[in-house]
Design a protein around this motif. Structure first.
Motif, PDB file in Angstrom:
ATOM      1  N   ASP A 105       9.230   3.693  -5.406  1.00  9.54           N
ATOM      2  CA  ASP A 105       9.962   2.570  -5.036  1.00  9.54           C
ATOM      3  C   ASP A 105      11.314   2.551  -4.736  1.00  9.54           C
ATOM      4  OD1 ASP A 105       7.665   0.712  -5.278  1.00  9.54           O
ATOM      5  OD2 ASP A 105       8.051   0.236  -7.604  1.00  9.54           O
ATOM      6  N   LEU A 108      11.699   2.196  -1.101  1.00  9.37           N
ATOM      7  CA  LEU A 108      11.357   0.883  -0.294  1.00  9.37           C
ATOM      8  C   LEU A 108      12.258   0.003  -0.097  1.00  9.37           C
ATOM      9  CD1 LEU A 108       7.919   0.043  -1.950  1.00  9.37           C
ATOM     10  CD2 LEU A 108       8.246   1.719  -0.192  1.00  9.37           C
ATOM     11  N   HIS A 109      12.359  -0.591   1.195  1.00 11.52           N
ATOM     12  CA  HIS A 109      13.609  -1.550   1.583  1.00 11.52           C
ATOM     13  C   HIS A 109      12.889  -2.852   1.827  1.00 11.52           C
ATOM     14  CE1 HIS A 109      16.006   2.033   1.826  1.00 11.52           C
ATOM     15  NE2 HIS A 109      14.929   2.593   2.558  1.00 11.52           N
ATOM     16  N   TYR A 110      13.233  -3.915   0.959  1.00  9.70           N
ATOM     17  CA  TYR A 110      12.870  -5.102   0.922  1.00  9.70           C
ATOM     18  C   TYR A 110      13.790  -5.800  -0.019  1.00  9.70           C
ATOM     19  CZ  TYR A 110       8.981  -4.560  -2.047  1.00  9.70           C
ATOM     20  OH  TYR A 110       8.007  -4.459  -3.067  1.00  9.70           O
ATOM     21  N   SER A 111      14.252  -6.935   0.066  1.00 11.13           N
ATOM     22  CA  SER A 111      14.889  -7.656  -0.868  1.00 11.13           C
ATOM     23  C   SER A 111      14.126  -8.580  -1.683  1.00 11.13           C
ATOM     24  CB  SER A 111      16.061  -8.748  -0.205  1.00 11.13           C
ATOM     25  OG  SER A 111      15.316  -9.744   0.544  1.00 11.13           O
ATOM     26  N   PRO A 112      14.751  -8.968  -2.816  1.00 13.09           N
ATOM     27  CA  PRO A 112      14.232  -9.640  -3.862  1.00 13.09           C
ATOM     28  C   PRO A 112      13.541 -11.187  -3.135  1.00 13.09           C
ATOM     29  CG  PRO A 112      16.161  -9.133  -4.963  1.00 13.09           C
ATOM     30  CD  PRO A 112      16.216  -8.639  -3.478  1.00 13.09           C
ATOM     31  N   ALA A 115      10.292 -10.222  -1.371  1.00 13.45           N
ATOM     32  CA  ALA A 115       9.327 -10.049  -2.266  1.00 13.45           C
ATOM     33  C   ALA A 115       8.912 -11.470  -2.863  1.00 13.45           C
ATOM     34  CB  ALA A 115       9.944  -9.096  -3.392  1.00 13.45           C
ATOM     35  N   LEU A 116       9.898 -12.353  -3.241  1.00 16.29           N
ATOM     36  CA  LEU A 116       9.185 -13.712  -3.783  1.00 16.29           C
ATOM     37  C   LEU A 116       8.373 -14.412  -2.778  1.00 16.29           C
ATOM     38  CD1 LEU A 116      12.418 -14.858  -5.661  1.00 16.29           C
ATOM     39  CD2 LEU A 116      10.446 -13.641  -6.516  1.00 16.29           C
ATOM     40  N   LEU A 117       8.965 -14.238  -1.536  1.00 13.30           N
ATOM     41  CA  LEU A 117       8.194 -15.043  -0.381  1.00 13.30           C
ATOM     42  C   LEU A 117       6.929 -14.329   0.390  1.00 13.30           C
ATOM     43  CD1 LEU A 117      11.100 -16.858   0.884  1.00 13.30           C
ATOM     44  CD2 LEU A 117       9.462 -17.638  -0.771  1.00 13.30           C
ATOM     45  N   THR A 118       6.718 -12.963  -0.189  1.00 12.48           N
ATOM     46  CA  THR A 118       5.725 -11.934   0.546  1.00 12.48           C
ATOM     47  C   THR A 118       5.858 -11.838   1.830  1.00 12.48           C
ATOM     48  OG1 THR A 118       3.678 -11.217   0.217  1.00 12.48           O
ATOM     49  CG2 THR A 118       3.807 -13.550   0.237  1.00 12.48           C
ATOM     50  N   MET A 122       7.697  -6.757   3.556  1.00 13.36           N
ATOM     51  CA  MET A 122       7.284  -6.354   2.146  1.00 13.36           C
ATOM     52  C   MET A 122       5.974  -5.850   2.112  1.00 13.36           C
ATOM     53  SD  MET A 122       5.971  -8.469  -0.848  1.00 13.36           S
ATOM     54  CE  MET A 122       5.485  -7.741  -2.576  1.00 13.36           C
ATOM     55  N   GLU A 126       4.654  -1.961   1.036  1.00 12.17           N
ATOM     56  CA  GLU A 126       3.755  -1.893  -0.192  1.00 12.17           C
ATOM     57  C   GLU A 126       2.803  -0.868   0.249  1.00 12.17           C
ATOM     58  OE1 GLU A 126       3.672  -3.380  -3.681  1.00 12.17           O
ATOM     59  OE2 GLU A 126       5.992  -3.007  -2.996  1.00 12.17           O
TER      60      GLU A 126
ATOM     61  N   TRP B 178       2.259 -18.731  -7.376  1.00 20.36           N
ATOM     62  CA  TRP B 178       2.352 -17.957  -6.252  1.00 20.36           C
ATOM     63  C   TRP B 178       3.782 -16.830  -6.213  1.00 20.36           C
ATOM     64  CZ3 TRP B 178       5.659 -18.326  -1.502  1.00 20.36           C
ATOM     65  CH2 TRP B 178       4.993 -17.524  -0.461  1.00 20.36           C
ATOM     66  N   VAL B 179       4.910 -17.681  -6.704  1.00 20.12           N
ATOM     67  CA  VAL B 179       6.086 -16.809  -6.404  1.00 20.12           C
ATOM     68  C   VAL B 179       6.036 -15.821  -7.373  1.00 20.12           C
ATOM     69  CG1 VAL B 179       8.563 -17.060  -6.910  1.00 20.12           C
ATOM     70  CG2 VAL B 179       7.573 -18.586  -5.560  1.00 20.12           C
ATOM     71  N   ASN B 182       3.880 -12.746  -6.470  1.00 18.21           N
ATOM     72  CA  ASN B 182       4.504 -12.388  -5.382  1.00 18.21           C
ATOM     73  C   ASN B 182       5.346 -11.337  -6.109  1.00 18.21           C
ATOM     74  OD1 ASN B 182       3.168 -13.568  -3.508  1.00 18.21           O
ATOM     75  ND2 ASN B 182       4.848 -14.836  -2.943  1.00 18.21           N
ATOM     76  N   SER B 186       5.363  -6.524  -6.799  1.00 19.57           N
ATOM     77  CA  SER B 186       6.495  -6.011  -5.746  1.00 19.57           C
ATOM     78  C   SER B 186       7.204  -4.762  -6.463  1.00 19.57           C
ATOM     79  CB  SER B 186       7.295  -6.910  -5.448  1.00 19.57           C
ATOM     80  OG  SER B 186       8.148  -7.257  -6.441  1.00 19.57           O
ATOM     81  N   LYS B 187       7.874  -4.261  -5.736  1.00 23.11           N
ATOM     82  CA  LYS B 187       8.627  -3.321  -6.396  1.00 23.11           C
ATOM     83  C   LYS B 187       9.512  -3.684  -7.580  1.00 23.11           C
ATOM     84  CE  LYS B 187      12.952  -2.855  -3.475  1.00 23.11           C
ATOM     85  NZ  LYS B 187      13.779  -1.961  -2.808  1.00 23.11           N
ATOM     86  N   PHE B 188      10.016  -4.828  -7.771  1.00 20.78           N
ATOM     87  CA  PHE B 188      10.928  -5.477  -8.801  1.00 20.78           C
ATOM     88  C   PHE B 188       9.845  -5.880  -9.745  1.00 20.78           C
ATOM     89  CE2 PHE B 188      12.539  -6.675  -4.524  1.00 20.78           C
ATOM     90  CZ  PHE B 188      13.752  -6.111  -4.800  1.00 20.78           C
ATOM     91  N   ARG B 319      -3.798  -6.756  -1.209  1.00 23.29           N
ATOM     92  CA  ARG B 319      -3.948  -5.371  -1.166  1.00 23.29           C
ATOM     93  C   ARG B 319      -4.208  -4.640  -2.472  1.00 23.29           C
ATOM     94  NH1 ARG B 319       1.082  -7.013  -0.387  1.00 23.29           N
ATOM     95  NH2 ARG B 319       2.433  -6.780  -2.150  1.00 23.29           N
TER      96      ARG B 319
END
Lengths: 256, 326
Positions: A105, A108-112, A115-118, A122, A126, B178-179, B182, B186-188, B319
């Motif tokens: 991970d 990988l380059h994406y911000s929180p 991620a929250l809004l997919t 992202m 992934e 939903w949030v 997500n 994710s990686k988080f 996925r």
């Protein structure tokens, strides 16, 4: 060949106990470098100092030209140092694949918020992480187990997975804390071959703590010997084998 | 029973079932109050279920997925409730109903800021010590609100407009789930799980532990604040003692009943708890005996809750669901 890792005059005291005192050595890029010594010599403490879990009381640690001492463990890992632990520390309740993905991970380059809004970036990241991590597990012969829980794996495979997880960081230096602990002699021989393969396949420098002398002598280009937190010898396997102080440290001095 | 389980399994695996159910649910949430299809009390209970789902899912992020123990979520909730009520009562009294999302978001953001600061300050503490810090936070928020005359002090705020409808509650439940989904996949989310499993190993594998904890606390506090805002505009009256340790305990029961580390479990826990506690109203004081007893039995016989670390396919991103099938 240049020094990838330099430990300069490092000490670490716990209260009155000098776990490591004024220890210094350097690891050449591309080598397999062994650290040996009796129990309690400070080998694992040294690993914890290099990876930032402890901070040195004094001295410097330099990796690829950058100072490491004082950095957080995650920063040190991201600079290119992967490690395994003496008492396996996998994420036991997570799957084999997730274990590897967590280490991957960092690339990988994406911000929180993404991620929250997919958001699309992202999703691409992934998908790439799943593909690369699965490929790594295939290469390690763990592909069929990727959906098993890491804690359910047999002991030997847990050790292997821990190495795979460290490799997923894409490190230049891999620290192995007693990789052969708990293995029988046949398994140890296989591990020696396996570590050779890891070293060439992933172009990684190895620094390993080990008690199995067969493995150390067979694999390492150079060996550092610790006793009571101090370096007592350093050299090629042949030099170490004949070194009087090393033999004394392991077997005790003759009383004459 | 087996046929029912099979039915639910099939339903869970069907990719079209969820969007269809969501659309039907949203339409129902608009139609029911419009035509008075259900009586007012049932509508109230349904909205409470929605608010409790948001609460248990948000608390589950910290207590379940990250494996910490926060008892301060009633504090985040009250910040959300008060911040949104200040907006609708004092600052924007003429706000059209359609813009109700605005005070709710502000309530969530105020709570998130508190969550951010709390995580920043307590980053190094874990386990029991973090629990104590969150308890202290809860007490500080309560006594601070009691001493601010602008928001009514201990008497609280009255005359809050009744803006929380079934449709809004449904909308915010969907947004929350939903949030969180997500984030979790994710990686988080993986970083949060890694911290739960082994913080030292996570650190050594490049997981930015501090950032992950701050993110988890902020997001979790945001949704607790959202739930607080919705509750304030449902009950139309709030005071500091509506958000005390008992409120936090309720959330804990929902999380540990439904199942830690599971969105489906959070929903299940909230539904069962809300229905049960409304039913137990008739038993008066016995409610205070039965509820804690349930919690004790739960901890003894099913410490991870009904769904503990298991998830319905609906709550997995495509996925992940596809990968698990193959």
């Amino acid at each position: 060949m240049s020094a990838l890792l330099e430990v300069r005059n490092v000490s670490r005291h716990f209260g009155g106990l000098k776990a490591i005192s004024e220890c210094g050595f350097s690891v050449t890029e591309g080598h397999a470098h062994g650290i040996i010594g009796p129990n309690g010599a400070g080998k694992t403490t040294l690993f914890n100092l290099i990876t930032g879990i402890y901070k040195p009381t004094s001295g410097e640690i330099v990796f690829a030209g950058d100072r490491l001492d004082g950095l957080r463990p995650s920063r040190i890992a991201l600079k290119g140092i992967g490690r395994t632990f003496q008492n396996i520390r996998l994420f036991k309740q997570l799957t084999v694949l997730e274990n590897v993905r967590i280490a991957y991970d960092s690339q990988l380059h994406y911000s929180p918020l993404e991620a929250l809004l997919t958001l699309p970036r992202m999703g691409r990241n992934e998908a790439e992480s799943i593909a690369k991590s699965s490929a790594l597990l295939e290469a390690f012969g763990l592909g069929a187990l990727s959906e098993s829980l890491a804690g359910d794996l047999p002991y030997g495979l847990q050790r292997k997975l821990e190495i795979a997880r460290a490799i997923a960081l894409n490190p230049r230096l891999l620290l192995l804390d007693e990789p052969a602990a708990g293995l029988n002699s046949g398994e140890t021989a296989a591990l020696t071959e396996f570590l050779r393969w890891v070293r060439t396949e992933y172009k990684v420098t190895l620094l390993l703590i080990e008690h199995h002398m067969h493995l150390v002598m067979g694999l390492c280009d150079r060996i550092t010997v610790l006793d009571f937190g101090q370096k007592i010898a350093e050299g090629t396997p042949e030099e170490i084998r004949g070194n009087k102080r090393v033999i004394e440290a392991y077997l005790g001095a003759d009383e004459e | 029973m087996a046929a029912m389980a099979a039915f639910f399994k099939k339903l869970g695996a069907n990719r079209y079932a969820l969007p269809v159910l969501l659309a039907v649910g949203f339409v129902l949430s608009l139609v029911i109050p419009q035509y008075g299809l259900l009586n007012g009390y049932v509508q109230f209970v349904l909205i409470m279920i929605g608010i409790n789902i948001i609460l248990s899912a948000s608390l589950n992020l910290v207590n379940g997925y990250m494996g910490e123990f926060s008892v301060g979520h009633a504090g985040f909730m009250s910040l959300g409730a008060y911040a949104s009520a200040v907006l609708t009562v004092k600052l924007l009294p003429d706000l059209p109903d359609a813009f109700f999302f605005l005070p709710v978001i502000v309530g969530g953001l105020v709570a998130a800021l508190a969550g951010f600061l709390l995580a920043l300050l307590s980053f190094k503490t874990r386990g029991d010590y973090l629990a104590i810090i969150t308890l202290a936070f809860l007490m500080i928020v309560k006594s601070a609100l009691e001493n601010i005359p602008y928001v009514g002090g201990p008497r609280g705020m009255l005359g809050i407009p009744k803006l929380t409808t079934m449709a809004w509650a449904f909308f915010w439940v969907v947004v929350t789930i939903w949030v969180l989904r997500n984030l979790l996949y994710s990686k988080f989310g993986r970083a949060i799980a890694a911290i739960r499993e082994d913080e030292i190993a996570a650190n050594s594998m490049g997981v930015r532990v501090r950032e992950a904890k701050i993110l988890a606390f902020s997001v979790s506090a945001f949704f607790a604040g959202v739930a607080g805002a919705l509750l304030a505009h449902l009950l139309v009256f709030i005071n500091p003692s509506s958000f005390d340790i008992l409120k936090s305990t309720e959330m804990l029961v929902m999380v540990y009943l439904g199942g830690i580390g599971s969105l489906a479990g959070s929903i299940l826990g909230a539904v069962i708890y809300t229905l049960l506690s409304n039913w137990l109203q008739d038993f008066g004081t016995w409610r205070m005996v039965i509820m804690p007893l349930i919690l004790v039995l739960l901890m003894l016989f099913r410490p991870k809750g009904i769904m503990g670390f298991r998830e319905l396919p609906w709550f997995l991103p495509k996925r992940e669901a596809r990968r698990k099938d193959s």
